[in-house]
Design a protein around this motif. Structure first.
Motif, PDB file in Angstrom:
ATOM      1  N   LYS A  19       0.844  -1.188   0.000  1.00  0.00           N
ATOM      2  CA  LYS A  19       0.000   0.000   0.000  1.00  0.00           C
ATOM      3  C   LYS A  19       0.887   1.248   0.000  1.00  0.00           C
ATOM      4  O   LYS A  19       1.838   1.322   0.773  1.00  0.00           O
ATOM      5  CB  LYS A  19      -0.839  -0.044   1.286  1.00  0.00           C
ATOM      6  N   ARG A  20       0.588   2.204  -0.863  1.00  0.00           N
ATOM      7  CA  ARG A  20       1.401   3.429  -0.885  1.00  0.00           C
ATOM      8  C   ARG A  20       0.808   4.460   0.065  1.00  0.00           C
ATOM      9  O   ARG A  20      -0.241   5.049  -0.219  1.00  0.00           O
ATOM     10  CB  ARG A  20       1.481   3.987  -2.298  1.00  0.00           C
ATOM     11  N   VAL A  21       1.495   4.623   1.190  1.00  0.00           N
ATOM     12  CA  VAL A  21       1.004   5.554   2.221  1.00  0.00           C
ATOM     13  C   VAL A  21       1.978   6.724   2.325  1.00  0.00           C
ATOM     14  O   VAL A  21       3.189   6.531   2.427  1.00  0.00           O
ATOM     15  CB  VAL A  21       0.887   4.844   3.592  1.00  0.00           C
ATOM     16  N   PHE A  60      -1.487   8.364  -4.128  1.00  0.00           N
ATOM     17  CA  PHE A  60      -1.280   7.468  -2.979  1.00  0.00           C
ATOM     18  C   PHE A  60      -2.559   6.727  -2.613  1.00  0.00           C
ATOM     19  O   PHE A  60      -3.659   7.215  -2.848  1.00  0.00           O
ATOM     20  CB  PHE A  60      -0.787   8.281  -1.762  1.00  0.00           C
ATOM     21  N   ASP A  61      -2.381   5.563  -1.992  1.00  0.00           N
ATOM     22  CA  ASP A  61      -3.547   4.820  -1.496  1.00  0.00           C
ATOM     23  C   ASP A  61      -4.106   5.488  -0.245  1.00  0.00           C
ATOM     24  O   ASP A  61      -5.296   5.416   0.035  1.00  0.00           O
ATOM     25  CB  ASP A  61      -3.149   3.373  -1.168  1.00  0.00           C
ATOM     26  N   GLU A  62      -3.204   6.099   0.523  1.00  0.00           N
ATOM     27  CA  GLU A  62      -3.647   6.807   1.729  1.00  0.00           C
ATOM     28  C   GLU A  62      -2.693   7.967   2.001  1.00  0.00           C
ATOM     29  O   GLU A  62      -1.483   7.832   1.808  1.00  0.00           O
ATOM     30  CB  GLU A  62      -3.662   5.856   2.934  1.00  0.00           C
ATOM     31  N   HIS A  98      -9.689   8.666   1.600  1.00  0.00           N
ATOM     32  CA  HIS A  98      -8.377   8.095   1.909  1.00  0.00           C
ATOM     33  C   HIS A  98      -7.394   9.127   2.465  1.00  0.00           C
ATOM     34  O   HIS A  98      -6.192   8.891   2.477  1.00  0.00           O
ATOM     35  CB  HIS A  98      -7.799   7.318   0.721  1.00  0.00           C
ATOM     36  N   SER A 130      -4.410  11.432  -5.756  1.00  0.00           N
ATOM     37  CA  SER A 130      -4.486  10.384  -6.780  1.00  0.00           C
ATOM     38  C   SER A 130      -3.188   9.566  -6.853  1.00  0.00           C
ATOM     39  O   SER A 130      -3.137   8.540  -7.514  1.00  0.00           O
ATOM     40  CB  SER A 130      -4.781  11.000  -8.144  1.00  0.00           C
TER      41      SER A 130
END
Ligand code: ADP
Length: 154
Positions: free
Chosen positions: A2-4, A29-31, A64, A27
């Motif tokens: 996951k890209r946080v 990053f996932d979070e 997110h 847009s």
């Protein structure tokens, strides 16, 4: 994986410049965790609860984006939250030099972190929490610089 990303700052108060950076990065990053600093040796104009609450209101519509308090080293907060990206904004060459130095130091302390710096939208290049605080202390009109849901005069 996951890209946080963690977007650390004082947000004293949050401005349209901060808001635009997070919305643009959303847009990528996932979070995104917006990390509101609580530094006991720093004299903030607004309380930590107030700063956090305005940041939460600003991003209430972005599922997110999460908003948390943080203290201590940014890399420690990143490790705790399994975040491998630090998000920052740069308005001018002074910001650029400062951000580059912090990015290098953070990377030296933790190799697994990457700092992503977005250039400010030209509209917000002169928008600064420091200047806004001075205007607020003198009860001047600041709403044009602040996110729509932030009303500093209650
Ligand atoms: P700090 O105390 O860590 O400098 P700030 O709340 O002032 O915290 O800023 C957090 C981040 O937002 C920094 O990377 C800063 O350069 C960036 N920033 C502040 N104002 C703007 C703006 N108007 N446009 C783009 N980035 C900004």
């Amino acid at each position: 994986m996951k890209r946080v990303a963690v977007f650390p700052g004082s947000f004293d108060p949050i401005t349209k410049g901060h808001e635009e950076i997070v919305r643009r990065a959303a847009s990528m990053f996932d979070e995104i965790i917006v990390a509101v600093g609580r530094n006991t040796s720093k004299a903030y104009l607004f309380s930590e609860e107030q700063r956090l609450s305005w940041v939460r209101d600003t991003f209430a519509d972005v599922s997110h984006v999460r908003v948390e308090f943080f203290e201590g080293l940014t890399i420690d907060f990143c490790k705790k939250n399994e975040a491998h990206f630090i998000l920052r904004g740069a308005r001018n060459s002074a910001d650029f030099e400062y951000e580059m130095a912090i990015a290098h130091m953070n990377k030296a302390m933790w190799q697994e972190v990457e700092t992503i710096v977005l250039f400010s939208d030209p509209l917000y290049i002169s928008t600064s929490s420091t200047i806004i605080r001075e205007i607020i202390k003198n009860k001047g009109p600041v709403s044009q610089f602040l996110p729509n849901r932030v009303n500093v005069y209650g």
